[in-house]
Design an enzyme around this catalytic site. Structure first.
Site, PDB file in Angstrom:
ATOM      1  N   PHE A 176       0.609  -1.315   0.281  1.00  0.00           N
ATOM      2  CA  PHE A 176       0.244   0.000  -0.050  1.00  0.00           C
ATOM      3  C   PHE A 176       1.220   1.524   0.462  1.00  0.00           C
ATOM      4  O   PHE A 176       1.254   1.812   0.805  1.00  0.00           O
ATOM      5  CB  PHE A 176      -1.299  -0.261   1.193  1.00  0.00           C
ATOM      6  CG  PHE A 176      -1.866   1.397   1.273  1.00  0.00           C
ATOM      7  CD1 PHE A 176      -2.909   0.896   0.544  1.00  0.00           C
ATOM      8  CD2 PHE A 176      -1.589   2.828   1.855  1.00  0.00           C
ATOM      9  CE1 PHE A 176      -3.770   2.490   0.139  1.00  0.00           C
ATOM     10  CE2 PHE A 176      -1.894   3.464   1.427  1.00  0.00           C
ATOM     11  CZ  PHE A 176      -3.221   3.422   0.638  1.00  0.00           C
TER      12      PHE A 176
ATOM     13  N   ASP B  14       9.599   2.814   1.636  1.00  0.00           N
ATOM     14  CA  ASP B  14       8.675   3.978   1.733  1.00  0.00           C
ATOM     15  C   ASP B  14       8.251   3.389   3.583  1.00  0.00           C
ATOM     16  O   ASP B  14       7.645   2.555   4.027  1.00  0.00           O
ATOM     17  CB  ASP B  14       6.519   3.300   1.276  1.00  0.00           C
ATOM     18  CG  ASP B  14       5.823   4.257   1.330  1.00  0.00           C
ATOM     19  OD1 ASP B  14       5.973   4.677   2.759  1.00  0.00           O
ATOM     20  OD2 ASP B  14       5.129   3.842   0.922  1.00  0.00           O
TER      21      ASP B  14
ATOM     22  N   LYS C 245       2.967  11.503   6.700  1.00  0.00           N
ATOM     23  CA  LYS C 245       2.223  11.464   8.065  1.00  0.00           C
ATOM     24  C   LYS C 245       2.336  12.132   9.051  1.00  0.00           C
ATOM     25  O   LYS C 245       2.720  13.093   9.335  1.00  0.00           O
ATOM     26  CB  LYS C 245       2.096  10.042   7.697  1.00  0.00           C
ATOM     27  CG  LYS C 245       1.074   9.047   6.716  1.00  0.00           C
ATOM     28  CD  LYS C 245       0.663   7.747   6.937  1.00  0.00           C
ATOM     29  CE  LYS C 245      -0.133   7.278   6.529  1.00  0.00           C
ATOM     30  NZ  LYS C 245      -1.114   8.157   5.621  1.00  0.00           N
TER      31      LYS C 245
END
Length: 394
Positions: free
Chosen positions: A134, A219, A248
């Site tokens: 994801f 990531d 984030k």
């Protein structure tokens, strides 16, 4: 809730709670009920709701200047880039806003590096990714997703990606060829259920990419910045990738901030006008990001995630003999919990926990994810784990 659902596109299916305020690890709904947030905005709220240091940094910047665009310099940009590069042990930073933007930026970076530095023939660049990944929801990114919900009805997709099983080093080795410019991986797959790869996998990918002249892009949007007990999840295997993709928690739960961080050789391939963002690296984002970096430099939050994480995983594993839980995965204050399917779907379990004052998020099947803010106290964590045990063993 009814009003929100009447006027917003149905691309989310939120739990039936309407949050009105938050402080630390707790939120309060519009009717005054309090809930312990065990999701932390998918790690965007690593430092909790309304962290006083971050709110103060944002308020101070709001009184000065919030946006200039990159058409002009501003006085927070250079410091933010320099300090983020230093935290990562890198040389250059390309700031963006969201995680998906940062991943798209990393893809463009890898391709341009492949053509300009590695010498891959034009239009032939390939990037190897892992199944069950994801990395975001843009058209390019969902094109190399293996999740049917993410892919269905959004094609045609961008070519140039090879998907291999996560954790399978032999498959990775077979997939990397002369036209491969990068391997893009999550050190821990969050949305897949907090999947930790086999020991030695990340180190093996690092060796393979170095030997074959391929970029290793990590990531760390969910796993980075303290979540796993280290600044970066790659550190658990002593790995330093060529490129970090961050987001984030970098915005402290205040504003969206993301970045690609790498060497001068890699990010230096860009020329003015080839990539950009109106809001990327804006003064407000940099001010908040600088405070996040200052907090991370103390090591306090990484240490909290490590010590409380041991406690979290120990108590979660104690549920396995009860039959209510079949597996527990993760690192630090991050766990994927496979609940016995006999107890219901992940959604149903999340709704039962909500009724008991806990906010968690389900993922595939009967799996739920736990990722409390790193500021959570041990007492609050124990309260949450007791509620979880009571709910699952009732």
């Amino acid at each position: 809730m009814a009003t929100a659902e009447a006027h917003s596109a149905p691309n989310y299916h939120p739990l039936p709670v309407v949050v009105a305020s938050g402080e630390g690890a707790w939120v309060t709904d519009v009717e005054g009920r309090r809930y312990l947030d065990m999701l932390a905005g998918y790690s965007a709220l690593n430092f909790g709701h309304g962290n006083p240091r971050l709110i103060a940094a944002a308020k101070a910047q709001l009184d000065r200047v919030t946006l200039t665009s990159r058409a002009f310099h501003h006085d927070r940009f250079a410091a933010f880039c320099a300090e983020l590069a230093e935290l990562c042990g890198m040389e250059m930073v390309l700031p963006m806003n969201t995680g998906a933007e940062a991943v798209e930026t990393a893809v463009k970076t890898a391709r341009k590096w492949g053509y300009k530095v590695k010498g891959v023939p034009d239009g032939k660049a390939r990037i190897v990714v892992a199944a069950d990944n994801f990395h975001g929801r843009t058209t390019t990114i969902v094109g190399f997703s293996t999740d049917p919900d993410a892919r269905a009805d959004f094609g045609p997709f961008t070519p140039g990606f090879t998907v291999v099983p996560y954790g399978d080093l032999a498959a990775m080795e077979a997939a990397v060829d002369r036209d491969t410019v990068a391997v893009l991986l999550e050190p821990i797959q969050g949305e897949a259920g907090v999947l930790v790869p086999p020991p030695g996998y990340l180190a093996g990918v690092r060796r393979l990419t170095a030997e074959r002249g391929v970029l290793f892009i990590a990531d760390e949007i969910q796993s980075g910045l303290g979540r796993t007990g280290r600044t970066f999840a790659c550190e658990h295997e002593g790995v330093v990738p060529d490129v970090y993709v961050l987001g984030k928690a970098l915005g402290g739960g205040v504003v969206p901030v993301s970045a690609v961080v790498s060497s001068r050789e890699v990010l230096g391939v860009f020329r003015p006008g080839e990539h950009g963002s109106t809001f990327g690296g804006n003064p407000l984002a940099c001010a908040v990001g600088l405070e996040v970096l200052a907090m991370l430099r103390t090591g306090e939050y990484q240490a909290r995630a490590a010590s409380l994480g041991e406690h979290l995983h120990g108590r979660l594993r104690s549920l396995i003999p009860t039959g209510s839980v079949t597996a527990v995965r993760g690192r630090g204050l991050w766990a994927g919990v496979d609940v016995s399917p006999a107890l219901g779907t992940g959604r149903a379990i999340s709704e039962r926990l909500l009724a008991g004052g806990l906010l968690v998020k389900d993922t595939h099947g009967s799996t739920i994810r736990l990722a409390p803010p790193l500021v959570i106290t041990e007492e609050d964590l124990d309260w949450a784990l007791t509620r979880l045990r009571e709910t699952l063993t009732a």
